[in-house]
Design an enzyme around this catalytic site. Structure first.
Site, PDB file in Angstrom:
ATOM      1  N   PRO A   2       0.822  -1.207   0.000  1.00  0.00           N
ATOM      2  CA  PRO A   2       0.000   0.000   0.000  1.00  0.00           C
ATOM      3  C   PRO A   2       0.862   1.266   0.000  1.00  0.00           C
ATOM      4  O   PRO A   2       1.747   1.423   0.834  1.00  0.00           O
ATOM      5  CB  PRO A   2      -0.803  -0.117   1.303  1.00  0.00           C
ATOM      6  CG  PRO A   2      -0.764  -1.570   1.647  1.00  0.00           C
ATOM      7  CD  PRO A   2       0.563  -2.057   1.158  1.00  0.00           C
ATOM      8  N   GLU A   3       0.614   2.145  -0.974  1.00  0.00           N
ATOM      9  CA  GLU A   3       1.289   3.436  -1.034  1.00  0.00           C
ATOM     10  C   GLU A   3       0.272   4.494  -0.634  1.00  0.00           C
ATOM     11  O   GLU A   3      -0.823   4.167  -0.173  1.00  0.00           O
ATOM     12  CB  GLU A   3       1.868   3.645  -2.442  1.00  0.00           C
ATOM     13  CG  GLU A   3       2.848   2.534  -2.821  1.00  0.00           C
ATOM     14  CD  GLU A   3       3.430   2.645  -4.226  1.00  0.00           C
ATOM     15  OE1 GLU A   3       3.526   3.773  -4.751  1.00  0.00           O
ATOM     16  OE2 GLU A   3       3.789   1.597  -4.801  1.00  0.00           O
ATOM     17  N   LYS A  58       2.410   7.308   4.169  1.00  0.00           N
ATOM     18  CA  LYS A  58       1.819   5.963   4.137  1.00  0.00           C
ATOM     19  C   LYS A  58       1.320   5.523   5.515  1.00  0.00           C
ATOM     20  O   LYS A  58       0.957   4.364   5.704  1.00  0.00           O
ATOM     21  CB  LYS A  58       2.848   4.950   3.634  1.00  0.00           C
ATOM     22  CG  LYS A  58       3.408   5.240   2.250  1.00  0.00           C
ATOM     23  CD  LYS A  58       4.433   4.178   1.878  1.00  0.00           C
ATOM     24  CE  LYS A  58       5.264   4.588   0.687  1.00  0.00           C
ATOM     25  NZ  LYS A  58       6.285   3.576   0.353  1.00  0.00           N
ATOM     26  N   HIS A  91      -4.846 -15.000   9.129  1.00  0.00           N
ATOM     27  CA  HIS A  91      -3.858 -13.929   9.204  1.00  0.00           C
ATOM     28  C   HIS A  91      -4.359 -12.706   9.974  1.00  0.00           C
ATOM     29  O   HIS A  91      -3.823 -11.609   9.814  1.00  0.00           O
ATOM     30  CB  HIS A  91      -3.422 -13.530   7.794  1.00  0.00           C
ATOM     31  CG  HIS A  91      -2.809 -14.672   7.031  1.00  0.00           C
ATOM     32  ND1 HIS A  91      -1.597 -15.222   7.382  1.00  0.00           N
ATOM     33  CD2 HIS A  91      -3.260 -15.375   5.958  1.00  0.00           C
ATOM     34  CE1 HIS A  91      -1.315 -16.215   6.539  1.00  0.00           C
ATOM     35  NE2 HIS A  91      -2.309 -16.331   5.683  1.00  0.00           N
ATOM     36  N   ARG A 110       2.044 -11.068   5.812  1.00  0.00           N
ATOM     37  CA  ARG A 110       3.495 -11.038   6.012  1.00  0.00           C
ATOM     38  C   ARG A 110       3.903 -10.669   7.442  1.00  0.00           C
ATOM     39  O   ARG A 110       5.060 -10.804   7.816  1.00  0.00           O
ATOM     40  CB  ARG A 110       4.133 -10.034   5.037  1.00  0.00           C
ATOM     41  CG  ARG A 110       3.801 -10.289   3.572  1.00  0.00           C
ATOM     42  CD  ARG A 110       4.570 -11.435   2.976  1.00  0.00           C
ATOM     43  NE  ARG A 110       5.971 -11.110   2.773  1.00  0.00           N
ATOM     44  CZ  ARG A 110       6.456 -10.464   1.714  1.00  0.00           C
ATOM     45  NH1 ARG A 110       5.636 -10.053   0.750  1.00  0.00           N
ATOM     46  NH2 ARG A 110       7.747 -10.229   1.601  1.00  0.00           N
ATOM     47  N   ARG A 262      14.982  -2.937  -6.174  1.00  0.00           N
ATOM     48  CA  ARG A 262      13.563  -2.844  -6.548  1.00  0.00           C
ATOM     49  C   ARG A 262      13.384  -3.070  -8.042  1.00  0.00           C
ATOM     50  O   ARG A 262      14.120  -2.505  -8.861  1.00  0.00           O
ATOM     51  CB  ARG A 262      12.996  -1.452  -6.184  1.00  0.00           C
ATOM     52  CG  ARG A 262      13.285  -0.991  -4.774  1.00  0.00           C
ATOM     53  CD  ARG A 262      12.673  -1.898  -3.722  1.00  0.00           C
ATOM     54  NE  ARG A 262      11.224  -1.838  -3.708  1.00  0.00           N
ATOM     55  CZ  ARG A 262      10.524  -0.946  -3.017  1.00  0.00           C
ATOM     56  NH1 ARG A 262      11.148  -0.031  -2.276  1.00  0.00           N
ATOM     57  NH2 ARG A 262       9.207  -0.962  -3.038  1.00  0.00           N
TER      58      ARG A 262
END
Length: 274
Positions: A2-3, A58, A91, A110, A262
């Protein structure tokens, strides 16, 4: 990951779902996510009311009765609200139970996401300590300050934009899109950019992130908003994840390289290195 547009979309969704709700209890199944004192976090949150939501870069901000909860979604973080008993999900790591019977659940495949609890007076100091740049808006993102910072750095422009000091909120997807629109090679050292190129990057940062907010963010793999809905900005990407496809501007094949670890997409014709 997410940005800014995705976090802003989550923020706007949560505003419609949880404002005014009083926390009755909290359940933490993965304590490592809490980066401030865990006992204080568990003690202080019950009885707090969610007064408003906000965002800085963010970071997602929950403004409570007399505290601020700072949440960073990192790679895969998501919030889901259940008006009744929420389902058991593998999760799900943090549960905010409300007095009206509803539950806000934080899920993270994650487990990279973080939460911190601060008093509001320390919020500015917190973001100064993170060296977080200005918001990507006409009011906050000053072109001259941006150009001055670029002139002092040998960092590749993509890496520089990603480090959050020049401007807050850009991540891997939108940096590629901004640099394609500005026609600047991602590996160009920041200090080699002309005034025209710096201006183009500045203006396209505001434009791309603004468009992405309007489209509800980009759903590439797993991102959804607070209602479980996909964003649609991915339909407007011109370069990200387009390796091997023709550039819509010039017809050259889009390439992908590694830059600072990246994956980086660019048009070798429109975005020349020299």
């Amino acid at each position: 990951m997410p940005e800014l547009p995705e976090v802003e979309t989550v923020c706007r969704g949560l505003e419609k779902l949880i404002i005014g709700k009083k926390i009755s209890s909290i359940e933490i199944r993965y304590p490592k996510m809490i980066k401030t004192d865990l006992e204080e976090f568990q003690r202080e949150l019950p009885s707090q009311i969610i007064e408003s939501m906000g965002r800085r870069g963010k970071y997602l901000l929950f403004y409570l009765t007399d505290k601020v909860l700072i949440s960073h979604l990192r790679m895969e973080g998501k919030y889901f609200y259940y008006p009744d008993q929420g389902p058991e999900r593998k999760h799900a790591h943090v549960f905010f139970h409300f007095e009206d019977g509803g539950t806000l659940v934080y899920e993270d495949v994650r487990k990279f996401g973080t939460m911190e609890l601060l008093v509001p007076d320390l919020l500015d100091v917190y973001f100064i300590s993170k060296k977080l740049g200005p918001e990507p808006s006409e009011q906050d993102f000053d072109l001259q300050v941006f150009q001055s910072a670029l002139a002092k750095s040998k960092k590749p422009i993509k890496s520089h934009l990603l480090d959050q000091t020049l401007v807050a909120g850009l991540g891997n997807i939108y940096v590629d899109e901004v640099l394609w629109r500005a026609q600047v090679h991602p590996a160009r050292p920041s200090q080699t950019l002309t005034a025209e190129e710096a201006t183009a990057i500045h203006d396209q940062t505001i434009a791309v992130l603004g468009q992405a907010v309007e489209k509800g963010g980009s759903t590439i793999r797993t991102y959804t908003n607070a209602f479980g809905e996909d964003g649609s900005m991915q339909d407007f990407h011109q370069v990200y994840d387009k390796t091997g496809q023709e550039c819509v501007r010039c017809g050259t094949i889009i390439e992908k390289i590694q830059l600072g670890g990246r994956g980086t997409h660019f048009c070798p014709n429109c975005q020349r290195r020299d």
